[in-house]
Design a protein around this motif. Structure first.
Motif, mmCIF file in Angstrom:
data_model
loop_
_atom_site.group_PDB
_atom_site.id
_atom_site.type_symbol
_atom_site.label_atom_id
_atom_site.label_comp_id
_atom_site.label_asym_id
_atom_site.label_seq_id
_atom_site.Cartn_x
_atom_site.Cartn_y
_atom_site.Cartn_z
ATOM 1 N N THR A 125 -28.275 4.960 -1.507
ATOM 2 C CA THR A 125 -29.337 5.569 -1.777
ATOM 3 C C THR A 125 -29.919 6.462 -0.739
ATOM 4 O O THR A 125 -29.553 6.199 0.486
ATOM 5 N N TYR A 126 -30.828 7.199 -1.025
ATOM 6 C CA TYR A 126 -31.540 8.273 -0.195
ATOM 7 C C TYR A 126 -31.960 7.265 0.980
ATOM 8 O O TYR A 126 -31.970 7.732 2.373
ATOM 9 N N LEU A 127 -32.656 6.238 0.977
ATOM 10 C CA LEU A 127 -33.308 5.503 1.814
ATOM 11 C C LEU A 127 -32.292 4.772 2.801
ATOM 12 O O LEU A 127 -32.386 4.866 3.932
ATOM 13 N N ASP A 128 -31.188 4.281 2.296
ATOM 14 C CA ASP A 128 -29.915 4.107 2.742
ATOM 15 C C ASP A 128 -29.464 4.675 3.851
ATOM 16 O O ASP A 128 -29.308 4.650 5.012
ATOM 17 N N GLN A 129 -29.365 6.176 3.315
ATOM 18 C CA GLN A 129 -29.026 7.411 4.064
ATOM 19 C C GLN A 129 -29.963 7.470 5.265
ATOM 20 O O GLN A 129 -29.474 7.861 6.464
ATOM 21 N N ILE A 130 -31.199 7.248 5.186
ATOM 22 C CA ILE A 130 -32.312 7.882 6.295
ATOM 23 C C ILE A 130 -31.862 6.554 7.306
ATOM 24 O O ILE A 130 -31.658 6.763 8.440
ATOM 25 N N VAL A 131 -31.740 5.218 6.861
ATOM 26 C CA VAL A 131 -31.372 4.131 7.998
ATOM 27 C C VAL A 131 -29.892 4.519 8.723
ATOM 28 O O VAL A 131 -30.169 4.457 9.774
ATOM 29 N N THR A 132 -28.893 4.849 7.917
ATOM 30 C CA THR A 132 -27.943 5.413 8.615
ATOM 31 C C THR A 132 -28.134 6.273 9.743
ATOM 32 O O THR A 132 -27.811 6.381 10.845
ATOM 33 N N SER A 133 -28.819 7.358 9.346
ATOM 34 C CA SER A 133 -29.146 8.503 10.224
ATOM 35 C C SER A 133 -30.076 7.953 11.338
ATOM 36 O O SER A 133 -29.639 8.390 12.665
ATOM 37 N N LEU A 134 -30.817 7.116 11.304
ATOM 38 C CA LEU A 134 -31.612 6.661 12.271
ATOM 39 C C LEU A 134 -30.698 5.658 13.329
ATOM 40 O O LEU A 134 -30.877 5.785 14.435
ATOM 41 N N LYS A 135 -30.060 4.912 12.567
ATOM 42 C CA LYS A 135 -28.827 4.162 13.468
ATOM 43 C C LYS A 135 -28.018 5.303 14.388
ATOM 44 O O LYS A 135 -27.731 4.776 15.369
ATOM 45 N N THR A 136 -27.493 6.106 13.579
ATOM 46 C CA THR A 136 -26.594 7.219 14.410
ATOM 47 C C THR A 136 -27.286 7.810 15.530
ATOM 48 O O THR A 136 -26.888 7.824 16.652
ATOM 49 N N VAL A 137 -28.512 8.215 15.270
ATOM 50 C CA VAL A 137 -29.090 9.126 16.259
ATOM 51 C C VAL A 137 -29.416 7.904 17.400
ATOM 52 O O VAL A 137 -29.642 8.599 18.509
ATOM 53 N N PHE A 138 -30.101 6.860 17.015
ATOM 54 C CA PHE A 138 -30.261 5.905 18.063
ATOM 55 C C PHE A 138 -29.027 5.570 18.910
ATOM 56 O O PHE A 138 -29.208 5.576 20.276
ATOM 57 N N MET A 185 -14.128 14.415 16.871
ATOM 58 C CA MET A 185 -13.418 13.982 15.830
ATOM 59 C C MET A 185 -12.070 13.680 16.102
ATOM 60 O O MET A 185 -11.436 12.637 15.387
ATOM 61 N N ILE A 186 -11.395 14.498 16.509
ATOM 62 C CA ILE A 186 -10.161 14.231 16.774
ATOM 63 C C ILE A 186 -9.774 13.435 17.656
ATOM 64 O O ILE A 186 -8.986 12.584 17.584
ATOM 65 N N LEU A 187 -10.678 13.592 19.036
ATOM 66 C CA LEU A 187 -10.348 12.414 19.830
ATOM 67 C C LEU A 187 -10.645 10.933 19.287
ATOM 68 O O LEU A 187 -10.119 10.038 19.663
ATOM 69 N N VAL A 188 -11.806 11.050 18.605
ATOM 70 C CA VAL A 188 -11.933 9.609 17.703
ATOM 71 C C VAL A 188 -10.956 8.980 16.985
ATOM 72 O O VAL A 188 -10.650 7.854 17.370
ATOM 73 N N PHE A 203 -19.097 7.663 11.935
ATOM 74 C CA PHE A 203 -20.390 7.233 12.745
ATOM 75 C C PHE A 203 -20.103 7.398 13.937
ATOM 76 O O PHE A 203 -21.076 8.045 14.791
ATOM 77 N N VAL A 204 -19.013 7.079 14.827
ATOM 78 C CA VAL A 204 -18.519 7.183 15.982
ATOM 79 C C VAL A 204 -18.834 8.589 16.545
ATOM 80 O O VAL A 204 -19.346 8.960 17.581
ATOM 81 N N ASN A 284 -20.664 11.730 7.972
ATOM 82 C CA ASN A 284 -21.394 10.243 8.045
ATOM 83 C C ASN A 284 -22.396 10.213 7.011
ATOM 84 O O ASN A 284 -23.289 10.935 6.798
ATOM 85 N N PRO A 285 -22.343 8.941 6.460
ATOM 86 C CA PRO A 285 -23.380 8.889 5.147
ATOM 87 C C PRO A 285 -24.841 8.965 5.699
ATOM 88 O O PRO A 285 -25.452 7.743 5.474
ATOM 89 N N GLY A 286 -25.240 9.981 6.214
ATOM 90 C CA GLY A 286 -26.670 9.988 6.491
ATOM 91 C C GLY A 286 -27.329 11.012 5.713
ATOM 92 O O GLY A 286 -26.922 11.623 4.718
ATOM 93 N N LEU A 287 -28.454 11.437 6.248
ATOM 94 C CA LEU A 287 -29.309 12.725 5.809
ATOM 95 C C LEU A 287 -28.525 13.867 5.634
ATOM 96 O O LEU A 287 -28.630 14.699 4.999
ATOM 97 N N GLY A 288 -27.650 14.128 6.804
ATOM 98 C CA GLY A 288 -27.074 15.555 6.635
ATOM 99 C C GLY A 288 -26.006 15.347 5.570
ATOM 100 O O GLY A 288 -25.858 16.410 5.067
ATOM 101 N N LYS A 289 -25.388 14.392 5.244
ATOM 102 C CA LYS A 289 -24.157 14.196 4.269
ATOM 103 C C LYS A 289 -25.035 14.384 3.004
ATOM 104 O O LYS A 289 -24.699 15.209 1.987
#
Lengths: 339, 269
Positions: A125-138, A185-188, A203-204, A284-289
């Motif tokens: 959900t949208y809130l899950d996506q916010i959490v993902t974004s926060l994790k990623t940026v962190f 992305m290619i390197l990862v 995410f990485v 990455n399943p966050g706000l951008g996506k």
């Protein structure tokens, strides 16, 4: 300005009327109302003007996917997203309950057989996506800080390192996240192939891209802060014959801390901005996506959903910045001039 | 001369910097010998190079020529055997007074247990009259108290010498007098050798056994040395009442004035 002027004349009139009342209290009440008028009224006024202008403009623009949503529509969209989250949560809980029931039944009928646990596969959900974004940026920010601060200290304290790294900093700093992302992305894809993936590849990649772009402000400010440590303080270190480590931890880092934090704050800001672009492209399943998916599905809800995302992004960015300021206050010394 | 008579020996000390128009010679042919336990003041006009000399003795500035020997060993670089008190106390604002003093103590007495090191630092602070300020940060201290911490930090390391670079220059007159007493008290109790830069004639006369007067730069050196015969321990009253006080003061000021306005013949030469 107007409000303040009106306010003060009004309260002066009050003062003139009852001369017997305790003047200190009145003075205080007056200063409080004045302070409120000065700090609360202007933003409220600004907000009102903004909402009015938005409603007016929105109503007059017709796009291929319907009218531009006004404040009301965006507010409703936000409410719908929160509701959807609540619904998904109940579903998840119900699913878990059913699974527990089935597991019990299974173990009763076929004891000793291995039970295969199933993950609930509802969409985020949208809130899950916010959490993902926060994790990623962190994650990206921590990565950037771990590289930038030590490197900045080296740069600032050893001129040779500074001149060796200077050109690279100059060249890589202005590179857009959109240029880094495909490379990352290619390197990862090539390098990140663990047996048991703790993190999604998307995410990485997003986190590394955030790190690559948010590295520079922290690096530059740290090295500036370290290079501009008071000469007298360094003389003290020389006179006391402090070892390198003691000098760095006791003198250089504490006196450079305000600038290091300025750098980290800028880095976090850049990282949050970069993240949205990185998530759009790396899925990455966050706000951008979320923004990208809304744009792709082109429904009548698209614009209001994206606007909700815009406000969320802005609001969280602001909160992150405030959090960094609070952290800086906590960590740095009182700042009293103590030469 | 015995070793104790030549505790600190500056020999033909010189410092010059490359400048746009040739070389700027700050100090040249500077000779000074200090006995063990002696208090010597270096006096001169501002900018004459007295701080440069002190900085060379401290090891913070490399001499261009000449040498400095302290207790039979040539000085190479800064070290904790010379405690330096700077004009600004240069305390670390993020540390308490005790932590500031401990910074050097921990380094010099690294082999002693922590409790003993804390004791050394605390004793130094007691000695300068900061009984209640151990846990205060520099921001909570007055300018005079901060400089007391600066003095404590310097002598807590039990250095061979105390080097003071106009330590009271930034203080008001009353605080300055107070700190002069603190300094002389510490110097006397520790039996330490001290070299202090100042441009205050009365301060030099109150504190010093000898006053080395520097000529005005460029190429400054010791122009004359004045013996200060006041008995110790000195009280300010006794010093002011001493029959020689005004004569000594006159000769110091006379020298400085001469340096500021050289007589015509010397000017021509």
């Amino acid at each position: 300005m107007m409000d303040v002027a009106l306010e003060s004349t009004a309260s002066e009139a009050v003062v003139a009327a009852p001369p017997a009342a305790p003047s200190a209290l009145r003075e205080r009440a007056r200063s409080v109302t004045r302070a409120v008028a000065r700090t609360v009224l202007p933003p409220l006024l600004g907000l009102a003007v903004f909402l009015a202008a938005w409603s007016l403009v929105a109503a007059s623009i017709e796009t291929s996917i319907g009218a531009v949503p006004g404040p009301r529509a965006v507010w409703d969209a936000a409410g719908a997203l929160v509701e959807e989250h609540a619904r998904e949560r109940t579903k998840a809980v119900e699913f878990e309950a059913r699974q527990a029931e089935r597991k019990e039944a299974f173990l009763r009928e076929q004891p000793g057989e291995p039970w295969i646990e199933r993950q609930y596969a509802g969409k985020p959900t949208y809130l899950d996506q916010i959490v993902t974004s926060l994790k990623t940026v962190f994650a990206g920010f921590v990565l950037a800080s771990l590289v930038a601060v030590p490197l900045g200290i080296l740069c600032g304290s050893i001129p040779l390192v500074q001149s060796a790294l200077g050109p690279f900093i100059q060249i890589f700093r202005p590179v857009s996240p959109l240029a880094w992302l495909p490379i990352v992305m290619i390197l990862v894809s090539a390098l990140y192939t663990p047996e048991e993936a703790w993190f999604e590849k998307s995410f990485v990649s997003s986190a590394i891209t955030v790190a690559l772009c948010s590295l520079w402000p922290a690096l530059i400010n740290t090295s500036l802060g370290v290079a501009s440590v008071d000469r007298d303080h360094l003389n003290v270190a020389r006179v006391l014959r402090l070892g390198w480590w003691t000098k760095v931890t006791k003198i250089i880092v504490p006196s450079a801390l305000p600038l290091i934090f300025t750098g980290l704050r800028l880095s976090l800001g850049v990282g949050w901005m970069v993240l949205i672009a990185a998530e759009m492209l790396s899925q990455n399943p966050g706000l951008g996506k979320f923004v990208w998916d809304m744009f792709q599905n082109g429904s009548s809800q698209t614009l209001s959903m994206i606007l909700v995302a815009v406000f969320t992004i802005g609001f969280i960015g602001c909160l992150l910045d405030r959090a960094m300021v609070a952290l800086e206050r906590l960590v740095t010394y009182g700042g009293a001039g103590a030469r | 001369m015995s070793e104790a008579d030549r505790y600190l020996e500056c020999w033909q000390l010189a410092k010059s910097y490359p400048a746009p128009a040739g070389t700027a010679v700050i100090v040249e042919g500077f000779d000074l010998t200090v006995r063990e336990g002696e208090f010597v003041c270096l006096i001169g006009h501002s900018g004459c190079g007295k701080s440069t000399v002190l900085s060379m003795v401290a090891g913070l500035t490399e001499p261009s020529a000449g040498g400095i020997v302290l207790a039979g060993r040539e000085i190479a670089g800064p070290g904790p055997d010379r405690g330096v008190v700077f004009q600004a106390p240069c305390l670390l604002a993020w540390m308490t007074a005790l932590a500031n003093v401990r910074l050097g103590v921990d380094e010099v007495f690294a082999d002693r247990p922590v409790a003993e090191r804390v004791e050394i630092a605390a004793q130094a602070l007691y000695r300068v009259g900061l009984h209640d300020a151990l846990d205060k940060r520099p921001g909570e201290l007055s300018a005079g108290m901060r400089q007391r911490v600066g003095i404590a930090r310097a002598f807590a390391l039990s250095p061979k010498m105390l080097l003071l670079d106009e330590p009271f220059g930034m203080l008001d007159q009353l605080t300055r007098m107070e700190l002069q007493e603190v300094l002389i008290d510490v110097w006397q109790r520790e039996g330490i050798t001290a070299l202090m830069v100042t441009h205050d004639v009365d301060e030099a006369l109150f504190l010093a056994d000898r006053v080395a007067m520097m000529t005005s730069g460029p190429a400054a050196r010791v122009g004359a040395i004045l013996e200060v015969p006041f008995p110790r321990p000195r009280s300010r009253r006794d010093v002011l009442d001493h029959p020689d006080y005004y004569a000594l003061r006159e000769s110091l000021i006379g020298f400085l004035e001469e340096q500021a306005h050289p007589p015509a013949d010397q000017h021509a030469a």
